[in-house]
Write a protein that holds these residues in place. Structure first.
Motif, PDB file in Angstrom:
ATOM      1  N   GLU A  70      29.769  32.481  59.511  1.00 54.35           N
ATOM      2  CA  GLU A  70      30.268  33.290  60.614  1.00 54.35           C
ATOM      3  C   GLU A  70      29.735  32.727  61.932  1.00 54.35           C
ATOM      4  N   ASN A  71      30.112  33.351  63.011  1.00 52.36           N
ATOM      5  CA  ASN A  71      29.710  32.868  64.336  1.00 52.36           C
ATOM      6  C   ASN A  71      28.197  32.924  64.528  1.00 52.36           C
ATOM      7  N   ARG A  72      27.551  33.992  64.071  1.00 50.54           N
ATOM      8  CA  ARG A  72      26.118  34.193  64.328  1.00 50.54           C
ATOM      9  C   ARG A  72      25.212  33.835  63.140  1.00 50.54           C
ATOM     10  N   PHE A  73      25.768  33.684  61.943  1.00 52.91           N
ATOM     11  CA  PHE A  73      24.917  33.369  60.800  1.00 52.91           C
ATOM     12  C   PHE A  73      25.697  32.576  59.752  1.00 52.91           C
ATOM     13  N   ARG A  74      24.917  31.958  58.863  1.00 48.52           N
ATOM     14  CA  ARG A  74      25.495  31.196  57.758  1.00 48.52           C
ATOM     15  C   ARG A  74      24.651  31.412  56.505  1.00 48.52           C
ATOM     16  N   LEU A  75      25.288  31.850  55.411  1.00 46.69           N
ATOM     17  CA  LEU A  75      24.627  31.982  54.111  1.00 46.69           C
ATOM     18  C   LEU A  75      24.843  30.700  53.315  1.00 46.69           C
ATOM     19  N   HIS A  76      23.796  30.243  52.654  1.00 46.79           N
ATOM     20  CA  HIS A  76      23.934  29.018  51.859  1.00 46.79           C
ATOM     21  C   HIS A  76      23.033  29.075  50.639  1.00 46.79           C
ATOM     22  N   MET A  77      23.358  28.282  49.647  1.00 48.90           N
ATOM     23  CA  MET A  77      22.532  28.156  48.455  1.00 48.90           C
ATOM     24  C   MET A  77      22.751  26.776  47.857  1.00 48.90           C
ATOM     25  N   GLY A  78      21.794  26.358  46.995  1.00 47.72           N
ATOM     26  CA  GLY A  78      21.945  25.061  46.371  1.00 47.72           C
ATOM     27  C   GLY A  78      20.691  24.620  45.648  1.00 47.72           C
ATOM     28  N   GLY A 100      19.464  30.878  51.222  1.00 45.15           N
ATOM     29  CA  GLY A 100      18.989  31.058  52.587  1.00 45.15           C
ATOM     30  C   GLY A 100      20.056  31.546  53.535  1.00 45.15           C
ATOM     31  N   ILE A 101      19.584  31.919  54.716  1.00 45.65           N
ATOM     32  CA  ILE A 101      20.471  32.340  55.793  1.00 45.65           C
ATOM     33  C   ILE A 101      19.964  31.721  57.091  1.00 45.65           C
ATOM     34  N   ASP A 102      20.858  31.124  57.835  1.00 41.93           N
ATOM     35  CA  ASP A 102      20.545  30.594  59.162  1.00 41.93           C
ATOM     36  C   ASP A 102      21.114  31.555  60.189  1.00 41.93           C
ATOM     37  N   ILE A 103      20.242  32.142  61.014  1.00 43.38           N
ATOM     38  CA  ILE A 103      20.660  33.129  62.017  1.00 43.38           C
ATOM     39  C   ILE A 103      20.514  32.499  63.387  1.00 43.38           C
ATOM     40  N   LYS A 104      21.626  32.398  64.116  1.00 41.81           N
ATOM     41  CA  LYS A 104      21.601  31.804  65.448  1.00 41.81           C
ATOM     42  C   LYS A 104      20.951  32.752  66.445  1.00 41.81           C
ATOM     43  N   LEU A 105      19.925  32.238  67.127  1.00 43.10           N
ATOM     44  CA  LEU A 105      19.306  32.988  68.213  1.00 43.10           C
ATOM     45  C   LEU A 105      19.940  32.636  69.546  1.00 43.10           C
TER      46      LEU A 105
END
Length: 193
Positions: free
Chosen positions: A81-89, A129-134
Motif C-alpha cells: 500500500e502507499n504507507r506500508f508493505r507486508l512481506h515474508m520469505g 515483516g512490515i515496512d511502515i513509511k514515516l
C-alpha cells in the motif's frame, strides 16, 4: 535501496552434544546492527544485516557468548500500500560465536576454571515483516523470524587448583548444537534513490 540500523531480541532452545553427554539450554539474546535493503522490484527485495548479539545462558558454566551474524533475508511482497508493505520469505544466517570466561569453585585462590569457546553456525528459517513509511525517505521495519540453528565449535578449558601439590590441567572438546531460535527485530531504514 535503503540503509539503516536495527535492534533485536530473541530466545532459543538448543540441544548441546558433547563427547560424553547431552544437555539442553535456554538462551536469551539481544543485539544491534547495520541493515542494507535492496528493492529489486515491487514484488521482491533482498535485505542483509550485520549484527552483534550477546547471548545469556544460565544452563551452562559459560554465562554468556558474543555472536557476530551475517543474515540474508529474501522478502516477497504480500500487500503493498502507499504507507506500508507486508512481506515474508526465507532467511539464511551465518554465525560466529565466541566467549572467554572463568568459573570459580569455592574460591579463586583454591580453584579456577578458564573457558574459551569458538563456534561457527548456520541458521535457516523464515521472516514476516512490515515496512511502515514515516516519510518519503524514512521507514520503520519491524519483523519476526524463526530459524533452525546448527552450531559446531570447540571449548578449551584450563583448570588451576592450588591444593598440595598444585596442578594445572588443559582440555579441549568439540561441541555440536542445534535448536530453534525466534525473535523480533526493529529496524529504521533511510531510502536512497
Amino acid at each position: 535501496m535503503g540503509v539503516g540500523g536495527h535492534v533485536n531480541i530473541a530466545g532459543a532452545k538448543s540441544r548441546i552434544i558433547l563427547s560424553n553427554s547431552k544437555m539442553r539450554a535456554n538462551i536469551f539474546l539481544y543485539g544491534y546492527g547495520l541493515t542494507l535493503d535492496i528493492n529489486v522490484n515491487d514484488v521482491f527485495h533482498y535485505r542483509t544485516t550485520f549484527t552483534y548479539d550477546r547471548l545469556n545462558n544460565n544452563n551452562l558454566d559459560l554465562d554468556f557468548f558474543n555472536r557476530l551474524s551475517l543474515i540474508n533475508s529474501f522478502g516477497f511482497t504480500i500487500v503493498n500500500e502507499n504507507r506500508f508493505r507486508l512481506h515474508m520469505g526465507p532467511q539464511l544466517g551465518f554465525r560466529y560465536q565466541f566467549c572467554e570466561t572463568d568459573s570459580v569453585m569455592v574460591h579463586e585462590i583454591i580453584s579456577n576454571s578458564h573457558y574459551e569457546t569458538k563456534f561457527f553456525g548456520l541458521g535457516i528459517g523464515g521472516i514476516f515483516g512490515i515496512d511502515i513509511k514515516l516519510s518519503e525517505k524514512a521507514a520503520i521495519a519491524p519483523e519476526i523470524g524463526l530459524r533452525y540453528e546448527f552450531i559446531t565449535g570447540r571449548i578449551k578449558q584450563t583448570m588451576t587448583t592450588l591444593f598440595i601439590p598444585p596442578y594445572k590441567s588443559r582440555s579441549s572438546e568439540i561441541v555440536k548444537a542445534h535448536g530453534i531460535e525466534g525473535g523480533l527485530s526493529i529496524g529504521v531504514l533511510y531510502n536512497i534513490d
